[in-house]
Design a protein around this motif. Structure first.
Motif, mmCIF file in Angstrom:
data_model
loop_
_atom_site.group_PDB
_atom_site.id
_atom_site.type_symbol
_atom_site.label_atom_id
_atom_site.label_comp_id
_atom_site.label_asym_id
_atom_site.label_seq_id
_atom_site.Cartn_x
_atom_site.Cartn_y
_atom_site.Cartn_z
ATOM 1 N N GLU A 34 36.265 18.386 -15.993
ATOM 2 C CA GLU A 34 35.427 19.588 -16.033
ATOM 3 C C GLU A 34 36.045 20.658 -16.936
ATOM 4 O OE1 GLU A 34 33.676 22.906 -12.906
ATOM 5 O OE2 GLU A 34 34.437 21.010 -12.109
ATOM 6 N N ALA A 35 37.371 20.750 -16.913
ATOM 7 C CA ALA A 35 38.070 21.706 -17.785
ATOM 8 C C ALA A 35 37.824 21.364 -19.255
ATOM 9 C CB ALA A 35 39.563 21.707 -17.476
ATOM 10 N N PHE A 36 37.924 20.092 -19.599
ATOM 11 C CA PHE A 36 37.681 19.681 -20.981
ATOM 12 C C PHE A 36 36.216 19.896 -21.375
ATOM 13 C CE2 PHE A 36 41.684 17.349 -20.445
ATOM 14 C CZ PHE A 36 42.340 17.775 -21.597
ATOM 15 N N ASP A 37 35.314 19.647 -20.445
ATOM 16 C CA ASP A 37 33.897 19.908 -20.718
ATOM 17 C C ASP A 37 33.680 21.396 -20.994
ATOM 18 O OD1 ASP A 37 33.306 17.224 -20.360
ATOM 19 O OD2 ASP A 37 32.567 17.483 -18.295
ATOM 20 N N HIS A 38 34.331 22.242 -20.210
ATOM 21 C CA HIS A 38 34.233 23.688 -20.410
ATOM 22 C C HIS A 38 34.782 24.062 -21.785
ATOM 23 C CE1 HIS A 38 34.025 27.915 -19.512
ATOM 24 N NE2 HIS A 38 35.341 28.065 -19.536
ATOM 25 N N LEU A 39 35.897 23.470 -22.157
ATOM 26 C CA LEU A 39 36.490 23.719 -23.472
ATOM 27 C C LEU A 39 35.508 23.347 -24.578
ATOM 28 C CD1 LEU A 39 39.017 24.340 -25.251
ATOM 29 C CD2 LEU A 39 39.580 21.920 -25.029
ATOM 30 N N MET A 40 34.852 22.228 -24.441
ATOM 31 C CA MET A 40 33.942 21.749 -25.480
ATOM 32 C C MET A 40 32.698 22.623 -25.637
ATOM 33 S SD MET A 40 35.649 19.407 -26.779
ATOM 34 C CE MET A 40 34.471 18.769 -27.928
ATOM 35 N N THR A 41 32.339 23.406 -24.621
ATOM 36 C CA THR A 41 31.169 24.279 -24.754
ATOM 37 C C THR A 41 31.450 25.423 -25.721
ATOM 38 O OG1 THR A 41 31.751 25.818 -22.958
ATOM 39 C CG2 THR A 41 30.479 23.828 -22.353
ATOM 40 N N GLY A 42 32.721 25.777 -25.861
ATOM 41 C CA GLY A 42 33.077 26.883 -26.736
ATOM 42 C C GLY A 42 32.742 28.246 -26.159
ATOM 43 N N SER A 43 32.377 28.303 -24.901
ATOM 44 C CA SER A 43 31.978 29.569 -24.282
ATOM 45 C C SER A 43 33.148 30.320 -23.654
ATOM 46 C CB SER A 43 30.913 29.317 -23.215
ATOM 47 O OG SER A 43 31.450 28.544 -22.158
ATOM 48 N N HIS A 44 34.317 29.730 -23.679
ATOM 49 C CA HIS A 44 35.484 30.360 -23.052
ATOM 50 C C HIS A 44 36.064 31.458 -23.951
ATOM 51 C CE1 HIS A 44 37.052 27.243 -25.675
ATOM 52 N NE2 HIS A 44 38.207 27.906 -25.698
ATOM 53 N N VAL A 45 36.728 32.403 -23.295
ATOM 54 C CA VAL A 45 37.461 33.454 -23.994
ATOM 55 C C VAL A 45 38.870 33.425 -23.416
ATOM 56 C CG1 VAL A 45 37.681 35.924 -24.413
ATOM 57 C CG2 VAL A 45 35.402 34.867 -24.318
ATOM 58 N N GLY A 46 39.807 32.928 -24.150
ATOM 59 C CA GLY A 46 41.178 32.791 -23.662
ATOM 60 C C GLY A 46 41.512 31.349 -23.377
ATOM 61 N N LYS A 47 42.604 31.175 -22.667
ATOM 62 C CA LYS A 47 43.119 29.839 -22.380
ATOM 63 C C LYS A 47 42.414 29.207 -21.188
ATOM 64 C CE LYS A 47 46.322 30.364 -25.463
ATOM 65 N NZ LYS A 47 46.229 29.708 -26.739
ATOM 66 N N ILE A 48 42.320 27.899 -21.218
ATOM 67 C CA ILE A 48 41.840 27.114 -20.089
ATOM 68 C C ILE A 48 43.048 26.376 -19.568
ATOM 69 C CG2 ILE A 48 40.325 25.270 -19.323
ATOM 70 C CD1 ILE A 48 38.489 26.052 -21.700
ATOM 71 N N VAL A 49 43.374 26.596 -18.306
ATOM 72 C CA VAL A 49 44.577 26.040 -17.698
ATOM 73 C C VAL A 49 44.216 24.896 -16.784
ATOM 74 C CG1 VAL A 49 46.549 26.552 -16.203
ATOM 75 C CG2 VAL A 49 45.710 28.279 -17.818
ATOM 76 N N ILE A 50 44.972 23.809 -16.860
ATOM 77 C CA ILE A 50 44.870 22.708 -15.903
ATOM 78 C C ILE A 50 46.146 22.748 -15.085
ATOM 79 C CG2 ILE A 50 44.707 20.217 -15.567
ATOM 80 C CD1 ILE A 50 43.210 20.093 -18.246
ATOM 81 N N ALA A 51 46.014 23.108 -13.808
ATOM 82 C CA ALA A 51 47.162 23.247 -12.923
ATOM 83 C C ALA A 51 47.594 21.875 -12.404
ATOM 84 C CB ALA A 51 46.809 24.161 -11.751
ATOM 85 N N LEU A 52 48.881 21.601 -12.516
ATOM 86 C CA LEU A 52 49.403 20.324 -12.057
ATOM 87 C C LEU A 52 49.756 20.338 -10.578
ATOM 88 C CD1 LEU A 52 51.666 19.414 -15.100
ATOM 89 C CD2 LEU A 52 49.316 18.715 -14.623
ATOM 90 N N SER A 53 49.862 21.527 -10.002
ATOM 91 C CA SER A 53 50.119 21.646 -8.570
ATOM 92 C C SER A 53 49.422 22.890 -8.055
ATOM 93 C CB SER A 53 51.610 21.717 -8.285
ATOM 94 O OG SER A 53 52.176 22.848 -8.893
ATOM 95 N N ASP A 54 49.338 23.004 -6.742
ATOM 96 C CA ASP A 54 48.636 24.158 -6.140
ATOM 97 C C ASP A 54 49.451 25.398 -6.247
ATOM 98 O OD1 ASP A 54 46.490 22.590 -5.527
ATOM 99 O OD2 ASP A 54 47.285 22.036 -3.571
#
Length: 54
Positions: A34-54
């Motif tokens: 879902e994070a990569f899909d969000h990245l591909m939309t180009g609608s983000h402003v700033g970084k998209i983070v994928i958290a490896l732990s809680d």
């Protein structure tokens, strides 16, 4: 690319400045697709983070 001392100088300057990256959103690892899909939309402003732990 630069020399290691240049990178260390940059890291010190960054830390001293108090600058913080702009975070658009944080996704848990289980939602990485879902994070990569969000990245591909180009609608983000700033970084998209994928958290490896809680």
């Amino acid at each position: 690319m630069g020399h290691r001392p240049m990178l260390e100088d940059l890291a010190r300057a960054w830390t001293a400045s108090g600058l913080r990256p702009v975070i658009d959103s944080v996704f848990p690892f289980a939602r990485a697709r879902e994070a990569f899909d969000h990245l591909m939309t180009g609608s983000h402003v700033g970084k998209i983070v994928i958290a490896l732990s809680d």
